[in-house]
Enzyme design. Structure first.
Site, short mmCIF file in Angstrom:
data_model
loop_
_atom_site.label_atom_id
_atom_site.label_comp_id
_atom_site.label_asym_id
_atom_site.label_seq_id
_atom_site.Cartn_x
_atom_site.Cartn_y
_atom_site.Cartn_z
CB CYS A 9 -1.00 -0.01 1.15
SG CYS A 9 -0.33 0.30 2.80
NE ARG A 15 -4.56 1.00 1.19
CZ ARG A 15 -4.40 2.31 1.28
NH1 ARG A 15 -5.34 3.05 1.83
NH2 ARG A 15 -3.32 2.91 0.81
#
Length: 73
Positions: A9, A15
Site C-alpha cells: 500500500c 492496508r
C-alpha cells in the site's frame, strides 16, 4: 517450494500490514506456514520503521490477529 505473498500500500501502515497479518493468520491456522513467506511494504518510505496506524492495529486486535511488523519501503 515456498510461495511468497507481498502486500503493498502507500505507506505500509494501514492496508498492507492488515493484509499481511490476516494472510499469515490464515496460513498459520491451516498449518502451512512452512510453505509461505508473507510480507508487506509501502511504495513510499516516509513511515519506515513505524508501527501500523492505531486504527489498523485496532482491527487486528478486534479479531485477535497478531502483528509485530514495522513499516518499510
Amino acid at each position: 517450494m515456498v510461495q511468497k505473498a507481498l502486500f503493498v500500500c502507500l505507506g505500509n501502515i494501514c492496508r498492507s500490514p492488515i493484509g499481511e497479518a490476516v494472510f499469515q493468520h490464515l496460513v498459520n491456522e491451516k498449518g502451512i506456514s512452512d510453505q509461505w513467506k508473507v510480507d508487506s511494504a509501502g511504495i513510499g518510505n516516509w513511515h519506515a520503521g513505524k508501527r501500523p496506524d492505531s486504527r489498523a492495529r485496532g482491527v487486528l486486535e478486534k479479531y485477535n490477529i497478531e502483528y509485530n511488523g514495522r513499516a518499510r519501503q
